[in-house]
Scaffold this motif. Structure first.
Motif, PDB file in Angstrom:
ATOM      1  N   LEU A 173     -65.747  22.370 -33.038  1.00  0.00           N
ATOM      2  CA  LEU A 173     -65.254  22.941 -31.777  1.00  0.00           C
ATOM      3  C   LEU A 173     -65.927  22.284 -30.572  1.00  0.00           C
ATOM      4  N   PHE A 174     -67.238  22.064 -30.675  1.00  0.00           N
ATOM      5  CA  PHE A 174     -67.965  21.423 -29.573  1.00  0.00           C
ATOM      6  C   PHE A 174     -67.451  20.002 -29.329  1.00  0.00           C
ATOM      7  N   ILE A 175     -67.323  19.224 -30.420  1.00  0.00           N
ATOM      8  CA  ILE A 175     -66.831  17.845 -30.291  1.00  0.00           C
ATOM      9  C   ILE A 175     -65.411  17.825 -29.737  1.00  0.00           C
ATOM     10  N   THR A 176     -64.585  18.776 -30.186  1.00  0.00           N
ATOM     11  CA  THR A 176     -63.200  18.843 -29.697  1.00  0.00           C
ATOM     12  C   THR A 176     -63.160  19.037 -28.189  1.00  0.00           C
ATOM     13  N   VAL A 177     -63.961  19.977 -27.693  1.00  0.00           N
ATOM     14  CA  VAL A 177     -63.998  20.233 -26.247  1.00  0.00           C
ATOM     15  C   VAL A 177     -64.515  19.008 -25.491  1.00  0.00           C
ATOM     16  N   VAL A 178     -65.595  18.397 -25.996  1.00  0.00           N
ATOM     17  CA  VAL A 178     -66.179  17.217 -25.346  1.00  0.00           C
ATOM     18  C   VAL A 178     -65.183  16.054 -25.340  1.00  0.00           C
ATOM     19  N   VAL A 179     -64.512  15.843 -26.475  1.00  0.00           N
ATOM     20  CA  VAL A 179     -63.546  14.735 -26.580  1.00  0.00           C
ATOM     21  C   VAL A 179     -62.386  14.937 -25.612  1.00  0.00           C
ATOM     22  N   ILE A 180     -61.900  16.168 -25.508  1.00  0.00           N
ATOM     23  CA  ILE A 180     -60.791  16.441 -24.579  1.00  0.00           C
ATOM     24  C   ILE A 180     -61.223  16.169 -23.135  1.00  0.00           C
ATOM     25  N   LEU A 181     -62.438  16.611 -22.775  1.00  0.00           N
ATOM     26  CA  LEU A 181     -62.925  16.366 -21.414  1.00  0.00           C
ATOM     27  C   LEU A 181     -63.111  14.870 -21.151  1.00  0.00           C
ATOM     28  N   ILE A 182     -63.712  14.164 -22.127  1.00  0.00           N
ATOM     29  CA  ILE A 182     -63.903  12.720 -21.970  1.00  0.00           C
ATOM     30  C   ILE A 182     -62.554  12.009 -21.912  1.00  0.00           C
ATOM     31  N   SER A 183     -61.614  12.436 -22.765  1.00  0.00           N
ATOM     32  CA  SER A 183     -60.276  11.828 -22.772  1.00  0.00           C
ATOM     33  C   SER A 183     -59.583  12.029 -21.434  1.00  0.00           C
ATOM     34  N   TRP A 184     -59.731  13.238 -20.893  1.00  0.00           N
ATOM     35  CA  TRP A 184     -59.118  13.507 -19.578  1.00  0.00           C
ATOM     36  C   TRP A 184     -59.740  12.614 -18.501  1.00  0.00           C
ATOM     37  N   PHE A 185     -61.072  12.486 -18.533  1.00  0.00           N
ATOM     38  CA  PHE A 185     -61.764  11.647 -17.550  1.00  0.00           C
ATOM     39  C   PHE A 185     -61.356  10.182 -17.695  1.00  0.00           C
ATOM     40  N   LEU A 186     -61.364   9.669 -18.927  1.00  0.00           N
ATOM     41  CA  LEU A 186     -61.017   8.268 -19.158  1.00  0.00           C
ATOM     42  C   LEU A 186     -59.561   7.994 -18.813  1.00  0.00           C
ATOM     43  N   SER A 187     -58.666   8.899 -19.242  1.00  0.00           N
ATOM     44  CA  SER A 187     -57.242   8.683 -18.967  1.00  0.00           C
ATOM     45  C   SER A 187     -56.959   8.690 -17.469  1.00  0.00           C
ATOM     46  N   SER A 188     -57.655   9.555 -16.741  1.00  0.00           N
ATOM     47  CA  SER A 188     -57.472   9.600 -15.285  1.00  0.00           C
ATOM     48  C   SER A 188     -57.951   8.311 -14.639  1.00  0.00           C
ATOM     49  N   ASN A 189     -59.117   7.804 -15.085  1.00  0.00           N
ATOM     50  CA  ASN A 189     -59.654   6.572 -14.506  1.00  0.00           C
ATOM     51  C   ASN A 189     -58.843   5.353 -14.895  1.00  0.00           C
ATOM     52  N   ILE A 190     -58.365   5.312 -16.155  1.00  0.00           N
ATOM     53  CA  ILE A 190     -57.573   4.167 -16.607  1.00  0.00           C
ATOM     54  C   ILE A 190     -56.218   4.140 -15.930  1.00  0.00           C
ATOM     55  N   SER A 191     -55.605   5.316 -15.790  1.00  0.00           N
ATOM     56  CA  SER A 191     -54.250   5.366 -15.231  1.00  0.00           C
ATOM     57  C   SER A 191     -54.229   5.368 -13.707  1.00  0.00           C
ATOM     58  N   LYS A 192     -55.390   5.604 -13.069  1.00  0.00           N
ATOM     59  CA  LYS A 192     -55.423   5.670 -11.603  1.00  0.00           C
ATOM     60  C   LYS A 192     -54.927   4.387 -10.945  1.00  0.00           C
ATOM     61  N   PRO A 193     -55.423   3.189 -11.370  1.00  0.00           N
ATOM     62  CA  PRO A 193     -54.906   1.959 -10.751  1.00  0.00           C
ATOM     63  C   PRO A 193     -53.404   1.779 -10.968  1.00  0.00           C
ATOM     64  N   ILE A 194     -52.923   2.153 -12.172  1.00  0.00           N
ATOM     65  CA  ILE A 194     -51.494   2.019 -12.450  1.00  0.00           C
ATOM     66  C   ILE A 194     -50.701   2.974 -11.577  1.00  0.00           C
ATOM     67  N   THR A 195     -51.246   4.184 -11.388  1.00  0.00           N
ATOM     68  CA  THR A 195     -50.577   5.156 -10.507  1.00  0.00           C
ATOM     69  C   THR A 195     -50.540   4.628  -9.067  1.00  0.00           C
ATOM     70  N   GLU A 196     -51.656   4.048  -8.622  1.00  0.00           N
ATOM     71  CA  GLU A 196     -51.697   3.467  -7.275  1.00  0.00           C
ATOM     72  C   GLU A 196     -50.680   2.335  -7.148  1.00  0.00           C
ATOM     73  N   LEU A 197     -50.604   1.506  -8.181  1.00  0.00           N
ATOM     74  CA  LEU A 197     -49.650   0.399  -8.162  1.00  0.00           C
ATOM     75  C   LEU A 197     -48.227   0.929  -8.089  1.00  0.00           C
ATOM     76  N   THR A 198     -47.955   1.991  -8.831  1.00  0.00           N
ATOM     77  CA  THR A 198     -46.615   2.596  -8.815  1.00  0.00           C
ATOM     78  C   THR A 198     -46.288   3.156  -7.437  1.00  0.00           C
ATOM     79  N   GLU A 199     -47.250   3.849  -6.830  1.00  0.00           N
ATOM     80  CA  GLU A 199     -47.020   4.414  -5.500  1.00  0.00           C
ATOM     81  C   GLU A 199     -46.801   3.314  -4.463  1.00  0.00           C
ATOM     82  N   ASN A 200     -47.565   2.213  -4.584  1.00  0.00           N
ATOM     83  CA  ASN A 200     -47.380   1.094  -3.655  1.00  0.00           C
ATOM     84  C   ASN A 200     -46.018   0.442  -3.840  1.00  0.00           C
ATOM     85  N   LEU A 201     -45.566   0.357  -5.091  1.00  0.00           N
ATOM     86  CA  LEU A 201     -44.249  -0.231  -5.356  1.00  0.00           C
ATOM     87  C   LEU A 201     -43.134   0.630  -4.771  1.00  0.00           C
ATOM     88  N   LYS A 202     -43.348   1.963  -4.779  1.00  0.00           N
ATOM     89  CA  LYS A 202     -42.341   2.846  -4.184  1.00  0.00           C
ATOM     90  C   LYS A 202     -42.189   2.581  -2.686  1.00  0.00           C
TER      91      LYS A 202
END
Length: 456
Positions: free
Chosen positions: A164-193
């Motif tokens: 349970l502890f690892i599951t919670v930690v992994v979800i939080l880390i996954s959310w943090f990493l996914s947000s940071n990885i996808s942020k530049p792509i999101t910015e690129l998408t917004e700029n393209l719009k």
């Protein structure tokens, strides 16, 4: 689904699954180890008991009873039966626990099968055939591993907590990493719009990222958008090119033909007709240039051939002499010994001819002494430099920044015909040949356009 959510789901699911499998594997291995270890303890207890029975078999049964009392606390809830070589019971522990499978296990034991193990609810049952110096024995042991099951229960709670502890930690880390990885792509998408094709000033897309792949993606996007923007601009200004390059010459041609129609003498008509033929050919060349550039802008490969650049200058000068007989073009080489191989360039004849014609006509339009010099320099190793020089009012330093922009016309063009499109078309042609055009005025009233052709 958004890439951020995909990263979150895929990464967290994978890690949680691998963690669950690992923890389950740990639990199963520990469970098997507990059973194996406990059975070995049972086996040791059997051997110890048989040894004691052998040592005190001459004594009374009271001694055996005392042995059993001595060992009764070794295992919680245990029953031990020992048989002689004839499978007759010679010892039974004090515990009242019943072994319902005792006879079945005893029947399975033999000199060829010395070990039998099974389960009876949560009890571990083992049957052992023991050979000693004093004889053969059969033993059946049934015991409950209270301490082992307690450890198993504790381990199960710990592993569930870890999961349970690892599951919670992994979800939080996954959310943090996914947000940071996808942020530049999101910015690129917004700029393209926000991107609008066809702007005169192209603004490159910019994102904050340290990722090499995303940096390369942004660079390629900018290159693609730049080419797309240039294509849109070219389409946007096509009608203006036509107006500048075709409408006025056609109007002049029609007007001249109407005047010629009023001539009565054939000897007067003939030179005029020849002049109009040259102008009509010039219009045809302009049309071909526009078509060639349109093809290239649509993605077709530019058709090139090996041609001498100085001969093209001579041919175009001869054509212009018919239209501007009072203007003098002088062609010179910077060195007496000219390497003719460097004068041969891979080019699209239609496009380069139009570029040269645009520059020479500019000399005619803006010259103040009706002459111009073409200076050909082939002394450098990997490039050919051609300067087109004329005397006339120069372009100011401030205006030079806009010289090759659409519709720009400097102060020296006041009172002159044109729409400010000839030079941008010439620059475009040079870029299609991986070459450059620059402007300079090194002395008072001297205008110099320099063509730099890269030699392969």
């Amino acid at each position: 689904m958004k890439i951020r959510n995909k990263i979150l789901i895929y990464f967290s699911t994978t890690v949680v699954f691998v963690t669950a499998v690992s923890l389950v594997l740990i639990y199963v291995l520990f469970y098997e180890y507990r059973e194996e270890e406990f059975q070995q303890h049972q086996n040791e207890k059997i051997h110890t008991t048989i040894k004691l029975i052998e040592n005190f078999k001459q004594q009374s049964a009271t001694i055996s009873f005392l042995i059993d009392q001595q060992d009764i606390n070794d295992f919680y809830d245990e029953k031990l039966l020992v048989y002689d070589s004839n499978k007759s019971l010679i010892f039974a522990s004090l515990d009242s626990l019943d072994i319902s499978k005792a006879e079945s296990i005893l029947n399975q034991l033999s000199p060829s099968q010395k070990w039998v193990e099974t389960k009876e609810e949560n009890y571990d049952l083992i049957g052992v055939y023991v050979v000693t110096s004093d004889g053969d024995y059969y033993a059946v042991s049934k015991a409950f591993d209270a301490f082992g099951y307690t450890k198993i229960a504790f381990l199960r709670i710990v592993l569930i907590g870890i999961f349970l502890f690892i599951t919670v930690v992994v979800i939080l880390i996954s959310w943090f990493l996914s947000s940071n990885i996808s942020k530049p792509i999101t910015e690129l998408t917004e700029n393209l719009k926000k991107y609008e094709a066809g702007k005169e000033k192209f603004g490159e897309l910019a994102i904050e990222t340290s990722s090499y792949e995303l940096t390369q993606l942004t660079r390629i996007f900018n290159e693609l958008l730049k080419r797309t923007n240039e294509a849109f601009l070219f389409q946007k200004h096509t009608i203006h090119h036509i107006s500048h390059q075709l409408k006025t010459p056609i109007s002049v041609l029609v007007s001249e033909l109407e005047r010629i129609n009023n001539y009565d003498k054939i000897e007067e008509v003939k030179p005029k007709i020849e002049s109009q033929i040259v102008k009509a050919k010039s219009l045809g060349s302009i049309i071909n240039v526009l078509l060639e550039i349109s093809k290239i802008e649509s993605g077709q490969e530019i058709n090139k051939q090996e041609l001498r650049i100085d001969e093209m200058f001579f041919d175009i000068i001869e054509e212009l002499k018919v239209i501007y007989p009072g203007f003098n073009f002088e062609v010179n080489y910077t060195h007496h010994e000219v390497n003719e191989n460097k004068l041969i360039i891979s080019m699209n004849q239609t496009l380069i001819s139009q570029a040269i014609q645009n520059l020479l006509v500019n000399c005619v339009t803006y010259s103040d002494n009706s002459k111009a010099e073409i200076l050909i320099d082939c002394s450098e190793e990997n490039q050919l430099k051609i300067q087109i020089i004329n005397s006339g009012k120069p372009i100011t330093l401030k205006e030079q920044d806009y010289l090759f922009d659409h519709f720009f016309r400097g102060e020296n063009s006041v009172g002159k015909m044109g729409q400010g499109l000839g030079l941008i078309l010439t620059k475009k042609i040079m870029e299609l040949h991986s070459s450059t055009i620059t402007y300079s005025n090194t002395a008072h009233n001297i205008n110099i356009f320099t063509l730099n052709f890269i030699l392969s």
